[in-house]
Design a protein around this motif. Sequence first.
Motif, short mmCIF file in Angstrom:
data_model
loop_
_atom_site.label_atom_id
_atom_site.label_comp_id
_atom_site.label_asym_id
_atom_site.label_seq_id
_atom_site.Cartn_x
_atom_site.Cartn_y
_atom_site.Cartn_z
N GLY A 1 0.84 -1.20 0.00
CA GLY A 1 0.00 0.00 0.00
C GLY A 1 0.86 1.24 0.00
N LEU A 2 1.23 1.69 1.21
CA LEU A 2 2.06 2.88 1.33
C LEU A 2 3.48 2.46 1.66
CD1 LEU A 2 1.78 6.23 1.86
CD2 LEU A 2 2.45 5.42 4.12
N ASN A 3 4.42 2.81 0.77
CA ASN A 3 5.83 2.55 1.04
C ASN A 3 6.37 3.76 1.79
OD1 ASN A 3 8.63 1.94 0.85
ND2 ASN A 3 8.72 3.06 -1.09
N GLY A 4 6.45 3.64 3.12
CA GLY A 4 6.91 4.76 3.94
C GLY A 4 7.82 4.25 5.04
N ALA A 5 7.66 4.83 6.23
CA ALA A 5 8.55 4.48 7.34
C ALA A 5 8.46 3.01 7.72
CB ALA A 5 8.22 5.36 8.54
N LEU A 6 7.23 2.47 7.80
CA LEU A 6 7.05 1.07 8.24
C LEU A 6 7.71 0.11 7.26
CD1 LEU A 6 3.39 0.87 9.57
CD2 LEU A 6 5.49 0.53 10.88
N PHE A 7 7.52 0.36 5.99
CA PHE A 7 8.06 -0.55 4.98
C PHE A 7 9.59 -0.45 4.94
CE2 PHE A 7 9.19 -2.22 0.86
CZ PHE A 7 8.34 -3.31 0.75
N ASN A 8 10.09 0.78 4.99
CA ASN A 8 11.54 0.99 4.96
C ASN A 8 12.20 0.36 6.18
OD1 ASN A 8 14.01 1.95 4.18
ND2 ASN A 8 13.58 4.10 4.57
N LYS A 9 11.49 0.41 7.28
CA LYS A 9 12.02 -0.15 8.51
C LYS A 9 11.92 -1.67 8.49
CE LYS A 9 11.04 0.36 13.42
NZ LYS A 9 10.03 0.84 14.38
N GLY A 10 10.75 -2.18 8.15
CA GLY A 10 10.51 -3.61 8.22
C GLY A 10 11.28 -4.39 7.15
N VAL A 11 11.19 -3.95 5.92
CA VAL A 11 11.86 -4.65 4.83
C VAL A 11 13.28 -4.10 4.63
CG1 VAL A 11 11.81 -5.19 2.37
CG2 VAL A 11 9.68 -5.14 3.68
N GLY A 12 13.37 -2.78 4.60
CA GLY A 12 14.64 -2.14 4.26
C GLY A 12 15.73 -2.34 5.29
N CYS A 13 15.38 -2.62 6.54
CA CYS A 13 16.41 -2.84 7.56
C CYS A 13 16.65 -4.32 7.81
CB CYS A 13 16.02 -2.16 8.88
SG CYS A 13 15.99 -0.36 8.75
N SER A 14 15.97 -5.20 7.06
CA SER A 14 16.17 -6.63 7.24
C SER A 14 17.28 -7.14 6.32
CB SER A 14 14.89 -7.39 6.90
OG SER A 14 13.89 -7.09 7.84
N ALA A 15 18.02 -8.12 6.83
CA ALA A 15 19.00 -8.79 5.99
C ALA A 15 18.28 -9.73 5.03
CB ALA A 15 20.01 -9.53 6.85
N GLN A 16 19.03 -10.29 4.11
CA GLN A 16 18.47 -11.09 3.03
C GLN A 16 17.49 -12.18 3.50
OE1 GLN A 16 18.55 -11.33 -1.16
NE2 GLN A 16 19.27 -9.85 0.29
N LYS A 17 17.89 -12.97 4.48
CA LYS A 17 17.05 -14.07 4.95
C LYS A 17 15.72 -13.54 5.45
CE LYS A 17 20.09 -17.65 6.77
NZ LYS A 17 20.70 -18.06 8.04
N GLY A 18 15.80 -12.42 6.18
CA GLY A 18 14.59 -11.81 6.70
C GLY A 18 13.68 -11.37 5.57
N LYS A 19 14.28 -10.78 4.53
CA LYS A 19 13.48 -10.31 3.40
C LYS A 19 12.75 -11.49 2.75
CE LYS A 19 15.81 -6.09 1.82
NZ LYS A 19 17.23 -6.00 2.14
N TRP A 20 13.46 -12.59 2.56
CA TRP A 20 12.84 -13.75 1.92
C TRP A 20 11.60 -14.20 2.71
CZ3 TRP A 20 13.82 -14.10 -2.80
CH2 TRP A 20 15.10 -14.07 -3.34
N ARG A 21 11.75 -14.22 4.04
CA ARG A 21 10.62 -14.71 4.83
C ARG A 21 9.46 -13.72 4.84
NH1 ARG A 21 11.43 -15.96 9.95
NH2 ARG A 21 13.54 -15.15 10.16
N ILE A 22 9.79 -12.44 4.78
CA ILE A 22 8.71 -11.44 4.72
C ILE A 22 7.92 -11.58 3.41
CG2 ILE A 22 8.21 -8.97 4.58
CD1 ILE A 22 10.82 -8.57 6.30
N PHE A 23 8.66 -11.79 2.31
CA PHE A 23 8.01 -11.83 1.00
C PHE A 23 7.42 -13.18 0.66
CE2 PHE A 23 8.60 -7.83 -1.19
CZ PHE A 23 9.57 -7.20 -0.43
N ASN A 24 7.77 -14.20 1.45
CA ASN A 24 7.40 -15.57 1.09
C ASN A 24 5.93 -15.80 0.73
OD1 ASN A 24 6.85 -18.63 1.92
ND2 ASN A 24 8.92 -18.36 1.13
N PRO A 25 4.97 -15.15 1.41
CA PRO A 25 3.57 -15.43 1.07
C PRO A 25 3.17 -14.99 -0.35
CG PRO A 25 3.71 -14.29 3.18
CD PRO A 25 5.07 -14.24 2.56
#
Lengths: 455, 376
Positions: B166-190
């Motif tokens: 929806g809105l790419n802002g602070a929450l997205f930058n923090k949640g996805v943008g501050c995660s390392a690769q493995k974290g990103k994969w699990r966030i995007f997995n669904p």
Amino acid sequence: MAKSKVWFSDANATNWTESLACKAKDLFYEAGLDKCISKGDAVAVKIHVGEWNRTRCLRPELVAAIVEEVKAVGGRPFVTDTTTLPYHAYNSRINATLELETAYRHGFTPEALGCPLVIADGLSGCDDVRVDLPEGIVLKEAYVASGIATADALINLAHGKGHPITSFGGAIKNIGIGGQSKRGKFVEHLAHWGEPGDAIGWPLSDPSACAGLKCDFHKQCMDGCHAGAITIDEKGFHRNNAECRLCYGCQVTCIFTGHTSQGFRPEYFAYAQIGMSDAANAVLKCFDEGKVGHMVYAIDTDPNCDCIPWATLPVSPDIGVFASKDIVALDSAVLDKINAAPMYPGGANNMLEDAGAKPGESKFTITQSTPPTYQLTAAQKLGMGAMDYELITYEPPMTREHIAKWQIRQEPTALILREIWKKHSYVKEVEPFKRTAFDINIYKTYGPSLEKEDS
Amino acid sequence: MPENRCSTVWGIDSWTTGISGGMLRALDTLLDKSGLEDLFKPGEHVAIKISVGELGNIRYLRPVFIRAIVEKISELGGTPVIMDTVGMIGNTLRGPTDWFYTTSVNGYPGALLGKDVIPADGYTGEEGELLPIEGDELGGVEVARGIVEVAATVVVSHVTGHPFFGLNGALFNKGVGCSAQKGKWRIFNPLKPEVNSGQCNNCAVCVSLCPVKAISADNGAAKVDKSRCKGCNHYCVAFCPHEALSVQDGSQTRFQKRVVEAATAVNVAAMGRLFYLNFLLDIGKYPDYYTVGDQNVTPDLGILASRDPVAIDQASLDLINKAPGLISEKSQGYRLLATDSPKFNEIHGVDAAYPLKYAEEYGLGLRTYHLEMIGG
């Protein structure tokens, strides 16, 4: 004339404070070069960026060290050099784009220097300021690169080494040639002088020694002439004297490929040095009193200049760093130190050893066949400074404060890691750091014992 | 949470009212008044988490704004470190050469300031620290080591739309943008795509976009090998010319929740020392890590600052929704988006308000805010 002071620190180092970069920073202040700079001044830091494939130019770190102090005293520095004449067929500094490419290859990038890198005479070297020289010995006018002429202050940061034309290249050379635009360099090559037969404004030529089309390098000889003044046929070379502007292109090709049909008249080398001092004086005249400081790194003392696209073994071991506000005293001191130093073993292609040279003799007189002193006596006559100097040898103090002074941060950086280890400790987390039993003698399998024998 | 509680969001608009009133000057005032100086002590390392932008994206944040933040942190005695995390497979911010090239091309060499952009999770994205968190979706997430190690972080977000969040802002930058690769994969997995074979015309655009070769279109309609699909950039879904690919029902919501939960892990890593700047400039449809930057959806709206990521994103969303809309889709005949409309919901068919609601329930911040506009 009163003795001028020259500060000097040698190239030896045994601890933090004695790094050549740190000593250079100290000399910047000891010699009062900081006083040349007022807050907000645009400060030209003139260096020689070196020709393509030249492997003994100054290292960027030694330049950055001075840039940092120019900034520290409130100056707005830019590192600068000028375009050149086509001294050889493949010259890498004939215009600003090629010269920047060359400078970057040598590491003189804005990132490394911490300030812009400016080619002071514009894209093709035509951006200059005319300076009249009524007192000039050889030249009555010079053309100083605008970027240098319009700066508020100048730190003339030279590399001390030999030169095939002017015998020695130090601080005078760094601005006397290096501070001139393309037009300035033509003027200084004495390209506007005399008749072809004089071999002053033209090469000294011997057409009978030219093999013409049979010479393997005849094409390089023709293509190396930016004026298109040379044609070569089966009879030999022909130069259109109306077009020639004495850039050394044909001479360099001929001489350095071991041929003898293009050369120089011996007196030319003396006039080149005197003209260079005239032109250096023109640069100094662009600045207000007290706005110019000079430094020379006498290291990698190659017999030839950084404008040569190769480097050989030097004439002496590394000497050290010099600073002064008197350009003549400075170059005199550098030359005396290089001459007093031992020969570099096998240096200058064995020329010094073959000549049976001893420490104390003028090394560049042997390697270049011309004494390097014409430039000094001419500069002294022009009132640019005094050849008689007082050498002040500087030793940095070995104190905790002075160690910290020129480090990347004044606080120990180990403390940064200590802060990070508070959040997670690498040393404690990583398995191989586990302590295990250790046999102190295993290393002896691989080499001699290091145990001290009982006396 | 008591009804009367609200967070403060400071803001400047994007007007320039005179020679001395430009946005950089206004940003300087914003940083002075919004309490940035309380974030760190002199001498401490402060991460500036930016989004460098994928090669090809032309609407990422201009480096001059980052420079202004670097200078302000230095002025306040901190040591700024500009960081981003490496992209996922197929992105141009991955590996030393591509990292250097992309940061340079997009104008973030930074070296004149002595502040190069550092990959917070290493050039391979493997440098992360697994931090446990509570929540429906993730038990924990790997936060980029660089974010863990600094004393405080300024999360600098260029606000845009996001096709699935929806809105790419602070929450997205923090949640996805501050995660390392493995974290990103699990966030995007669904976000694994489904193919509607009726709409697929076998053009194979999705096949060329898939970085892990999970899609084939050799015989008839495209097929997704779910065991190979990592749920990555989901370019296949976003850029199918025939809208034949979509994500499974409910998976968007799961993805939104995961982003919010990962953002909580960053709170743990930073021990709460976070500051948010939302840049409402060049508000495009896609985030900066997409290789394209389409037309903007509203005019430039200004810059917001807050210590509350939920409040600052809610304020951003409200400003965008309230603003006059710019053109929507080329395919829709350059229709103008309506003023006072949920623009990202319309463009992407996603509930942009949901993650904010979940984040508030989750305790990340408050949706109720007081917007304090600062004059230029």
